[in-house]
Design a protein around this motif. Structure first.
Motif, PDB file in Angstrom:
ATOM      1  N   ARG A 132       0.857  -1.199   0.000  1.00  0.00           N
ATOM      2  CA  ARG A 132       0.000   0.000   0.000  1.00  0.00           C
ATOM      3  C   ARG A 132       0.884   1.236   0.000  1.00  0.00           C
ATOM      4  NH1 ARG A 132      -3.714  -0.509   4.984  1.00  0.00           N
ATOM      5  NH2 ARG A 132      -2.757   1.512   5.411  1.00  0.00           N
ATOM      6  N   ARG A 133       0.510   2.235  -0.787  1.00  0.00           N
ATOM      7  CA  ARG A 133       1.419   3.354  -0.999  1.00  0.00           C
ATOM      8  C   ARG A 133       1.704   4.132   0.276  1.00  0.00           C
ATOM      9  NH1 ARG A 133      -1.557   8.637  -3.432  1.00  0.00           N
ATOM     10  NH2 ARG A 133      -0.069   9.574  -1.998  1.00  0.00           N
ATOM     11  N   ASP A 134       0.754   4.213   1.200  1.00  0.00           N
ATOM     12  CA  ASP A 134       1.059   4.959   2.425  1.00  0.00           C
ATOM     13  C   ASP A 134       2.060   4.174   3.287  1.00  0.00           C
ATOM     14  OD1 ASP A 134      -0.950   3.060   2.891  1.00  0.00           O
ATOM     15  OD2 ASP A 134      -1.934   4.250   4.452  1.00  0.00           O
ATOM     16  N   ASP A 179       5.382   4.596   1.728  1.00  0.00           N
ATOM     17  CA  ASP A 179       5.885   5.921   2.101  1.00  0.00           C
ATOM     18  C   ASP A 179       6.549   5.878   3.472  1.00  0.00           C
ATOM     19  OD1 ASP A 179       5.356   9.138   1.590  1.00  0.00           O
ATOM     20  OD2 ASP A 179       5.197   8.612   3.715  1.00  0.00           O
ATOM     21  N   PHE A 238      -0.042  14.915   4.291  1.00  0.00           N
ATOM     22  CA  PHE A 238      -0.528  14.041   5.365  1.00  0.00           C
ATOM     23  C   PHE A 238      -1.972  14.450   5.646  1.00  0.00           C
ATOM     24  CE2 PHE A 238       3.803  13.386   7.804  1.00  0.00           C
ATOM     25  CZ  PHE A 238       4.321  12.729   6.698  1.00  0.00           C
ATOM     26  N   LEU A 284      -7.150   9.510   0.459  1.00  0.00           N
ATOM     27  CA  LEU A 284      -6.558   8.542  -0.461  1.00  0.00           C
ATOM     28  C   LEU A 284      -5.433   9.161  -1.283  1.00  0.00           C
ATOM     29  CD1 LEU A 284      -9.898   6.916  -1.709  1.00  0.00           C
ATOM     30  CD2 LEU A 284      -8.262   5.908  -0.099  1.00  0.00           C
ATOM     31  N   ALA A 285      -5.511  10.461  -1.523  1.00  0.00           N
ATOM     32  CA  ALA A 285      -4.480  11.134  -2.316  1.00  0.00           C
ATOM     33  C   ALA A 285      -3.251  11.466  -1.482  1.00  0.00           C
ATOM     34  CB  ALA A 285      -5.042  12.417  -2.925  1.00  0.00           C
ATOM     35  N   SER A 286      -3.384  11.395  -0.167  1.00  0.00           N
ATOM     36  CA  SER A 286      -2.272  11.779   0.705  1.00  0.00           C
ATOM     37  C   SER A 286      -1.208  10.689   0.751  1.00  0.00           C
ATOM     38  CB  SER A 286      -2.783  12.026   2.124  1.00  0.00           C
ATOM     39  OG  SER A 286      -3.590  13.178   2.140  1.00  0.00           O
ATOM     40  N   ASP A 287      -0.001  11.105   1.088  1.00  0.00           N
ATOM     41  CA  ASP A 287       1.074  10.131   1.238  1.00  0.00           C
ATOM     42  C   ASP A 287       0.853   9.276   2.480  1.00  0.00           C
ATOM     43  OD1 ASP A 287       2.763  10.946  -1.046  1.00  0.00           O
ATOM     44  OD2 ASP A 287       2.705  12.854   0.007  1.00  0.00           O
ATOM     45  N   ARG A 288       0.235   9.860   3.491  1.00  0.00           N
ATOM     46  CA  ARG A 288      -0.138   9.120   4.698  1.00  0.00           C
ATOM     47  C   ARG A 288      -1.367   9.750   5.315  1.00  0.00           C
ATOM     48  NH1 ARG A 288       5.241   9.232   8.422  1.00  0.00           N
ATOM     49  NH2 ARG A 288       6.713   8.695   6.758  1.00  0.00           N
ATOM     50  N   SER A 289      -2.022   8.997   6.202  1.00  0.00           N
ATOM     51  CA  SER A 289      -3.127   9.570   6.958  1.00  0.00           C
ATOM     52  C   SER A 289      -3.036   9.125   8.420  1.00  0.00           C
ATOM     53  CB  SER A 289      -4.454   9.125   6.355  1.00  0.00           C
ATOM     54  OG  SER A 289      -4.463   7.723   6.187  1.00  0.00           O
ATOM     55  N   ARG A 323      -4.969   2.097  -4.190  1.00  0.00           N
ATOM     56  CA  ARG A 323      -4.593   1.758  -2.821  1.00  0.00           C
ATOM     57  C   ARG A 323      -4.587   0.259  -2.584  1.00  0.00           C
ATOM     58  NH1 ARG A 323      -4.189   4.723   1.575  1.00  0.00           N
ATOM     59  NH2 ARG A 323      -4.421   3.798   3.643  1.00  0.00           N
ATOM     60  N   GLY A 368      -8.114  -0.853   6.083  1.00  0.00           N
ATOM     61  CA  GLY A 368      -6.955  -0.389   5.315  1.00  0.00           C
ATOM     62  C   GLY A 368      -7.119   1.004   4.740  1.00  0.00           C
ATOM     63  N   VAL A 389      -6.823   3.972   6.431  1.00  0.00           N
ATOM     64  CA  VAL A 389      -5.912   4.982   6.991  1.00  0.00           C
ATOM     65  C   VAL A 389      -4.586   4.315   7.352  1.00  0.00           C
ATOM     66  CG1 VAL A 389      -7.781   6.440   7.875  1.00  0.00           C
ATOM     67  CG2 VAL A 389      -6.810   4.649   9.345  1.00  0.00           C
ATOM     68  N   THR A 390      -3.558   5.150   7.482  1.00  0.00           N
ATOM     69  CA  THR A 390      -2.228   4.584   7.731  1.00  0.00           C
ATOM     70  C   THR A 390      -2.024   4.268   9.203  1.00  0.00           C
ATOM     71  OG1 THR A 390      -1.498   6.127   6.027  1.00  0.00           O
ATOM     72  CG2 THR A 390       0.226   4.887   7.168  1.00  0.00           C
ATOM     73  N   ARG A 440       3.361   7.236  -5.760  1.00  0.00           N
ATOM     74  CA  ARG A 440       1.959   7.637  -5.914  1.00  0.00           C
ATOM     75  C   ARG A 440       1.270   6.980  -7.110  1.00  0.00           C
ATOM     76  NH1 ARG A 440       2.417  14.219  -4.691  1.00  0.00           N
ATOM     77  NH2 ARG A 440       2.901  14.006  -2.476  1.00  0.00           N
ATOM     78  N   PHE A 441       2.047   6.480  -8.084  1.00  0.00           N
ATOM     79  CA  PHE A 441       1.411   6.026  -9.322  1.00  0.00           C
ATOM     80  C   PHE A 441       1.696   4.563  -9.621  1.00  0.00           C
ATOM     81  CE2 PHE A 441       2.086  10.580  -9.525  1.00  0.00           C
ATOM     82  CZ  PHE A 441       0.812  11.035  -9.782  1.00  0.00           C
TER      83      PHE A 441
END
Lengths: 542, 542
Positions: A182-184, A187, B369, B387-392, B426, B453, B455-456, B491-492
């Motif tokens: 998973r990308r997060d 990261d 974030f 979902l677009a963030s590097d982490r949450s 994701r 899955g 949130v980080t 991210r991609f």
């Protein structure tokens, strides 16, 4: 001069042992045995010399030990699998060397995956200690990753937090694209210098499993037995890859079937390939007896070596003009033999190796022009050189028909990194032209080749010399950096794969970072690693 | 400070005229009206100011003139369509500015293609004169390209031969991937400073047709008539896009629904989005009446502006913490309205614009974030920010359930540049998790969100403040360049498209070249362009 030829007897850093269907590749890097001065290869860190041995070992397993079905990668150092590329080596290398070093190590890892995908050998990373940076990137190129659970050993990608560069050997791409982490989480992992240990590493998909120290070896052995018991064993004998013979002068490098002539003052080289003799063996048994002297294998080994030599030892050569000499029918006869026998293990390995060499050409940061003249033999597998070139020039001589031809190998045997054949890639706009070209009987003369879209230009004999001379002069006058970026963009139209992402997106970003002051400047992180001084960043985001 | 807001009354360089179903965008760049000092915009060359107007015009056609079915791009200058990005502007700009300039111009060209693909407007490049470099790249973003045949006008990409850089606004990629020009021809064209004229340009697929000067206008008019006659005309009235209101202080930028608070000494910013009020209009007619005040449209216009502002005007901000405040049910109610009415032209345009803004976020070289706390409303379209963030980070407070939720818009309305939804991206490893998350009723509390899955991290209230503070401190201490390359790689995951190739492969190579001495050094080609001095290259290939 860097020499890309080696063999197990000469290895300094790896031990290759074969036991039935299982090969073991053990890393035991000798600190002092470096390719250059100024650094020591501590903690199983590597330089290009270490990776040249690894590439050789994988190649030899494929040709010399076809009976092998599982390859275990491990380390002979206690508590450390591999610490990745040596930082001091990177810190003291030129930008161009760093870029070529990363490209070669990427190709080695892709060769592991090529073996796994096409020849069915299963690669097991048995991490008996910490795998950091390039160490984890080597593991992630394997099919399965097992980590010892000793309370200490971890997998990590500490490049971003410690060095201010990327894990540049495919790590970031394989993390999210191969292991689909998973990308997060990717990261977090890629910014965590100390990495992750057993339980969480497994939960996040970074490894397949972890075993306590006392059970580690047994667990690996058990897994390897599972693998070898699940596949049908092979009892083929391999063939020996003998050293290829080279004769070098100051401005030439001659092999048996390949010659390189360097015009350094004009910044270009002629690369000539001689076609096969008539009546080469046509049965796998005969070919196996002939061994590494068989034309396709020896020629592509020579070509491979010539390309690596050009990349690393001849940086000022910007353009390579590819020529061939020989008999088209002899090339087509070889291709027929390869096609008919492609299910035989040796023939399959030869074809796969030809494909890897052609991909090495696609990924070489030099311009390639093909020059098709009288006496040339651009047919079948050698026609791939035309398709791989940035341009081709075919002489249109009314007095003497010159010919090119396709074979059964062109429509599938040599995929590019993007998964397409070079014919498909060439005719993205008109896919039927690829079929038409293939269906065309008995070769193409110059006018037919031009009409079929197979060559770029077809000057007549009056203009020929001037046109070729001007094309060379013009090409070698352009910015070498702009050409590298342009060729990397134009050569790979169509779909992208994990490989093209690694060589395109990831590598291009790494090359960008490799010249940023935040990495390589006086206060950069790479420059200051291991020194009492601290990195100081210009924090402006670009 | 660069201002991204404009409107047709303020345009200096473009004229937008609407005649029934046809819009005409005429380029008439005013030499003196530059964004910065030190260069003149001769020959319809452009700087960021010119492209901000173009982006605005395309946006306005979509919202203010839904009746338009064909857009003609042309020039008011004789014998010149557009000379591309201004070289002296590039030569005097910082590396970071060049990179952000190219990114914005790329997004503008992708917005043209987005309009063509999703809203069915046909873009016609009517090249009444030479289109070179970025001028041809603008043309190639259109659906059809027609060139005047006046014996002089050509299309060209002279960047490599004249400037030692790449055509960096998608040109190389669109050449081989969109127009599918054969790669050897693309190679010739991209190294030919003078470019190609009518007949050969058409034969090679660089243009669709050419017409003599005397028939040029009539031929364009005829083609436009063909287009508008072939589609059903629309009679919807548009809505007006009024200026968005901003209140700025030294360390804040406040809009109606979006606030930006800058902690420059700590190199991060808080970006807060306020959710919609209750009981917003639910029918397209009411929404059309409400116009640009409708929450999704206004909020995403504000968000878009905030992102552009952060990119260009706040380079030292490396991390953006995204927060929301509001009522989850109100967000879900808006998403329901958008979903039910998505076939209405205005609702479709709003959804497409939200998607473009989210892609702008994906492509912003800052870390993101998401901070999910009490009072937040990360639901539906706003959950895309997570979902677009590097982490949450989602607070796990036993005393007060915090919730996030998905809506009907998450599984399809907002594709990333790679063509996947952010949920698909994701859960590449476990696609069924995306379906399970979507099927889950009535939102997720913290533990459910973590288990699903979504949130980080989910720190509890005792650890929360420390964990967030440490995460921010740690992130903003890392090399900003390494983070940019890392984020662009992570991210991609998954498939690549023409867009991701442009933002990944092509842009990364251009950024590399943009700092090479052969381009920007004292003797570099970009530095020496137009000067009596000649570029001198270090010819070593990298």
């Amino acid at each position: 001069m860097i020499n890309f030829q080696t063999s197990p007897e000469q290895y300094k850093h790896w031990k290759l042992s074969i036991d039935g269907a299982v090969a073991k590749l053990s890393m035991d890097v000798q600190e002092e045995e470096t390719l250059a001065e100024g650094y020591k290869l501590k903690l199983n860190s590597y330089d290009l010399g270490v990776d040249i041995e690894l590439a050789d070992a994988i190649q030899r397993i494929r040709f010399e030990h076809p009976e092998v079905r599982a390859v275990v990668m491990t380390s002979l150092k206690p508590r450390i699998f591999c610490a990745g590329a040596n930082i001091y080596m990177l810190g003291t290398s030129s930008h161009a060397f760093k870029v070529n070093f990363c490209k070669f190590t990427n190709e080695t890892r892709c060769a592991i995956e090529d073996d796994s995908r096409h020849s069915g050998r299963r690669y097991i990373a048995a991490l008996n200690g910490t795998a950091s940076g390039g160490g984890y990137e080597l593991a992630i190129a394997c099919d399965e990753i097992y980590l010892v659970d000793d309370g200490n050993s971890a997998v990590s990608l500490p490049e971003v937090p410690l060095l201010g560069v990327l894990p540049g050997t495919g790590g970031l791409t394989r993390l999210v694209d191969k292991r689909k982490v998973r990308r997060d989480r990717a990261d977090v992992f890629s910014t965590l210098a100390e990495g992750l240990k057993g339980k969480r590493a497994k939960e996040w998909g970074l490894i397949d499993d972890s075993f306590p120290t006392s059970k580690f070896q047994d667990s690996i052995d058990a897994r390897v037995r599972e693998i070898t018991q699940a596949v049908s064993l092979r009892h083929d004998a391999g063939i020996k890859l003998n050293p290829i013979e080279t004769e070098s002068t100051n401005d030439a490098r001659n092999y048996k079937y390949v010659s390189l002539k360097l015009y350094r003052d004009k910044r270009y080289a002629d690369l000539a390939v001689r076609g096969p003799e008539a009546k080469l063996p046509a049965s796998p048994d005969e070919i196996q007896k002939l061994g590494d002297g068989y034309w396709p294998l020896l020629t592509y080994r020579e070509l491979d070596d010539a390309l690596l030599h050009l990349r690393v030892n001849e940086p000022e050569i910007g353009l390579v003009c590819i020529r061939t000499e020989g008999n088209i029918d002899n090339v087509l006869a070889v291709d027929k033999t390869l096609t008919v026998n492609r299910d035989h293990w040796l023939i399959r390995e030869i074809i796969l190796y030809m494909a890897r060499t052609l991909r090495r050409l696609d990924l070489t940061a030099k311009s390639f022009f093909t020059i098709i003249e009288s006496g040339s033999c651009f047919a079948g597998n050698l026609f791939e050189l035309v398709l791989a070139s940035d341009r081709s020039y075919m002489l249109n001589n009314p007095d003497e028909k010159i010919k090119v031809a396709l074979s059964e190998l062109n429509p599938g045997a040599f995929p590019m990194s993007n998964g397409l054949t070079r014919l498909e890639s060439r005719f993205l706009a008109e896919p039927k032209k690829a079929y038409e070209a293939f269906a065309h009987e008995s070769g193409f003369d110059t006018e037919e080749a031009e009409a079929a879209g197979l060559v770029t230009f077809a000057p007549d004999d009056l203009d020929w010399d001037d046109e070729i001379r001007l094309a060379i002069e013009e090409r070698t006058s352009l910015s070498p950096d702009a050409l590298t970026g342009m060729e990397a963009s134009l050569r790979f139209a169509g779909p992208e794969t994990m490989d093209t992402k690694i060589y395109g997106r990831l590598t291009a970003w790494q090359n960008w970072i490799f010249q940023r002051p935040n990495a390589v400047g006086e206060h950069g992180a790479l420059t200051n690693y291991g020194k009492p001084t601290q990195a100081q960043f210009d924090f402006r985001r670009t």
